[in-house]
Design an enzyme around this catalytic site. Structure first.
Site, PDB file in Angstrom:
ATOM      1  N   LYS A 168      29.490  24.956  51.081  1.00 34.96           N
ATOM      2  CA  LYS A 168      28.159  25.762  51.364  1.00 34.96           C
ATOM      3  C   LYS A 168      28.250  27.356  51.161  1.00 34.96           C
ATOM      4  O   LYS A 168      27.209  27.726  50.643  1.00 34.96           O
ATOM      5  CB  LYS A 168      27.682  25.276  52.847  1.00 34.96           C
ATOM      6  CG  LYS A 168      27.249  24.177  53.004  1.00 34.96           C
ATOM      7  CD  LYS A 168      26.591  24.164  54.408  1.00 34.96           C
ATOM      8  CE  LYS A 168      25.930  22.766  54.707  1.00 34.96           C
ATOM      9  NZ  LYS A 168      25.026  22.488  55.933  1.00 34.96           N
TER      10      LYS A 168
ATOM     11  N   LYS B 161      26.072  14.675  46.380  1.00 38.89           N
ATOM     12  CA  LYS B 161      25.678  14.031  47.509  1.00 38.89           C
ATOM     13  C   LYS B 161      23.979  14.126  47.587  1.00 38.89           C
ATOM     14  O   LYS B 161      23.488  15.082  46.956  1.00 38.89           O
ATOM     15  CB  LYS B 161      26.063  14.640  48.744  1.00 38.89           C
ATOM     16  CG  LYS B 161      25.743  13.970  49.941  1.00 38.89           C
ATOM     17  CD  LYS B 161      26.630  14.637  51.263  1.00 38.89           C
ATOM     18  CE  LYS B 161      25.684  15.856  51.681  1.00 38.89           C
ATOM     19  NZ  LYS B 161      26.150  16.173  53.000  1.00 38.89           N
TER      20      LYS B 161
ATOM     21  N   LYS C 236      18.858  16.950  51.595  1.00 39.08           N
ATOM     22  CA  LYS C 236      17.454  17.540  52.050  1.00 39.08           C
ATOM     23  C   LYS C 236      17.042  18.463  50.654  1.00 39.08           C
ATOM     24  O   LYS C 236      15.940  19.162  50.863  1.00 39.08           O
ATOM     25  CB  LYS C 236      17.459  18.200  53.079  1.00 39.08           C
ATOM     26  CG  LYS C 236      17.745  16.852  54.472  1.00 39.08           C
ATOM     27  CD  LYS C 236      18.001  17.716  55.869  1.00 39.08           C
ATOM     28  CE  LYS C 236      18.027  16.576  56.850  1.00 39.08           C
ATOM     29  NZ  LYS C 236      18.891  17.192  57.998  1.00 39.08           N
TER      30      LYS C 236
HETATM   31  P1  AMP Z   1      22.463  16.230  58.153  1.00 40.71           P
HETATM   32  O1  AMP Z   1      21.169  15.854  57.306  1.00 40.71           O
HETATM   33  O2  AMP Z   1      23.440  17.093  57.269  1.00 40.71           O
HETATM   34  O3  AMP Z   1      22.399  17.012  59.627  1.00 40.71           O
HETATM   35  O4  AMP Z   1      23.349  14.911  58.255  1.00 40.71           O
HETATM   36  C1  AMP Z   1      23.037  14.215  59.401  1.00 40.71           C
HETATM   37  C2  AMP Z   1      23.625  12.721  59.293  1.00 40.71           C
HETATM   38  O5  AMP Z   1      23.374  12.008  58.168  1.00 40.71           O
HETATM   39  C3  AMP Z   1      25.486  12.868  59.235  1.00 40.71           C
HETATM   40  O6  AMP Z   1      25.811  11.908  59.900  1.00 40.71           O
HETATM   41  C4  AMP Z   1      25.453  12.821  57.810  1.00 40.71           C
HETATM   42  O7  AMP Z   1      26.985  12.288  57.382  1.00 40.71           O
HETATM   43  C5  AMP Z   1      24.554  11.821  57.146  1.00 40.71           C
HETATM   44  N1  AMP Z   1      24.184  11.964  56.029  1.00 40.71           N
HETATM   45  C6  AMP Z   1      23.516  12.879  55.381  1.00 40.71           C
HETATM   46  N2  AMP Z   1      23.305  12.882  54.040  1.00 40.71           N
HETATM   47  C7  AMP Z   1      23.982  11.689  53.840  1.00 40.71           C
HETATM   48  C8  AMP Z   1      24.278  11.154  52.484  1.00 40.71           C
HETATM   49  N3  AMP Z   1      23.960  11.520  51.387  1.00 40.71           N
HETATM   50  N4  AMP Z   1      25.033   9.724  52.527  1.00 40.71           N
HETATM   51  C9  AMP Z   1      25.379   9.395  53.618  1.00 40.71           C
HETATM   52  N5  AMP Z   1      25.179  10.007  55.127  1.00 40.71           N
HETATM   53  C10 AMP Z   1      24.457  11.219  54.632  1.00 40.71           C
END
Ligand code: AMP
Ligand code: TRP
Length: 340
Positions: free
Chosen positions: A120, A203, A206
């Site tokens: 990041k 990956k 968002k």
């Molecule tokens: P975040 O949106 O970064 O707060 O992620 C929240 C949850 O979603 C965490 O458990 C991440 O590991 C999961 N997550 C986010 N993006 C992905 C993705 N592309 N594939 C699998 N899991 C994801």
């Protein structure tokens, strides 16, 4: 409170930093619902981690709606506030307090190894907030404040859960106690790393540049279908064995998404579609994704039309969370010798 036996308890969280994606759904929320419904856990706790979101700039005018959208996504997917505790992190001040205590347990060398910070921050580490660097210590506090034993997350969070174990182990060792559990990450299933639809080496997130890279949980049926049909692929048909997808990240990703949405293994999907071209597989995937995701989007929109109701749900969840968190923080402070 006994210091040694830990009831099986889940904690997990999602940042309100923009909209939810199919990656959040398959890597996290869908599995949480299954664990809530049939996992045999004593308590399941799901959190909109707003204190984590502000490690990078969040417009105050948008943080509230992003928080409600994440809550709506969890509720629409089947998180049931009468069976799980659902709340937003900043309402329970014990998270920030325990994080400070853990800042004094975690070592600089441990933090320096965190790959998510390196990714990041990129070349701009000097300009990042101190919070972004310290974030894994707050995440450890989130988990250990509830003595959570299991944390279901996507692959990208594995290192942070391992750091949580290191913090718990060092605290227990330094203070001669067994107060904190050594939490297990739960990372299983075909979609622990859902990839970008335009570049299978990145990956799905968002914050990608183009909306075509991701499926948002609020996308309607036509949008879901269009994005999947336009997803980047290679010209080859699907192989008859999974090994044939080894150097084909985009193809592998679509097979994994299909597997996760239909509760099958990727092997079973390949078995069914061996030899099929994209003209067959993509429409089948689009139809499946619309069937599973469009009703959730509709329910999310319905819930977001009544923000006051979401706020009541989160406030109630915060009360329940505090009941668990307050005695654990107090005992931690006592163990450390603070005069209370
Ligand atoms: P975040 O949106 O970064 O707060 O992620 C929240 C949850 O979603 C965490 O458990 C991440 O590991 C999961 N997550 C986010 N993006 C992905 C993705 N592309 N594939 C699998 N899991 C994801
Ligand atoms: N760091 C996680 C992410 O970016 C979100 C998170 C914060 C979390 N606290 C947590 C996940 C505790 C699991 C448990 O995805």
């Amino acid at each position: 409170m006994t210091d040694k036996t830990f009831a099986p308890r889940i904690f997990s969280g999602i940042k309100p930093s923009g909209g939810l994606t199919l990656g959040n759904y398959l890597g996290a929320i869908k599995r949480w619902v299954a664990m809530q419904d049939t996992g045999g856990f004593e308590t399941t706790i799901f959190c909109v981690v707003d204190l984590h979101a502000i490690t990078v700039w969040q417009d105050p005018a948008e943080l509230g709606s992003a928080t409600r959208e994440v809550a709506a996504g969890m509720l629409a997917s089947g998180i049931d506030p009468s069976r799980s505790i659902l709340f937003n992190q900043s309402r329970v001040h014990q998270h920030a307090e325990l994080a400070w205590l853990f800042n004094c347990v975690a070592r600089m060398g441990w933090m320096n190894r965190m790959t998510q910070f390196k990714e990041k921050a990129g070349k701009n580490a000097e300009k990042q907030s101190l919070g972004l660097y310290a974030y894994p210590s707050l995440m450890a506090a989130d988990i250990l404040l509830y003595h959570a034993t299991h944390v279901p997350v996507g692959e990208d969070q594995k290192q942070h859960v391992e750091l949580t174990r290191d913090i718990a182990a060092k605290f227990n060792h330094d203070y001669g106690t067994e107060f904190f559990p050594l939490t297990e990450p739960v990372i299983e299933g075909p979609a622990m790393r859902v990839m970008n639809l335009r570049d299978g080496t990145k990956k799905m997130s968002k914050s990608g540049e183009s909306d075509m890279e991701r499926i948002n949980m609020t996308d309607d049926a036509d949008t879901i279908s269009k994005k999947l049909k336009k997803a980047r692929t290679d010209p080859e048909p699907l192989p008859s064995e999974l090994a044939g997808l080894k150097d084909r990240p985009e193809a592998r990703n679509l097979v994994d998404i299909y597997a996760a949405l239909s509760d099958q293994s990727p092997e079973a999907v390949i078995g069914e579609y061996a030899g099929a071209g994209w003209g067959t597989f993509k429409p089948a995937l689009a139809e499946l994704a619309v069937e599973k995701m469009a009703p959730i989007a509709t329910e999310m929109r319905r819930l977001m039309d009544d923000p006051a109701e979401i706020d009541r749900t989160l406030a109630h969840g915060a009360e329940q969370a505090r009941e668990i968190a307050a005695p654990i923080l107090n005992r931690t402070a006592e163990i450390m010798g603070f005069v209370r």
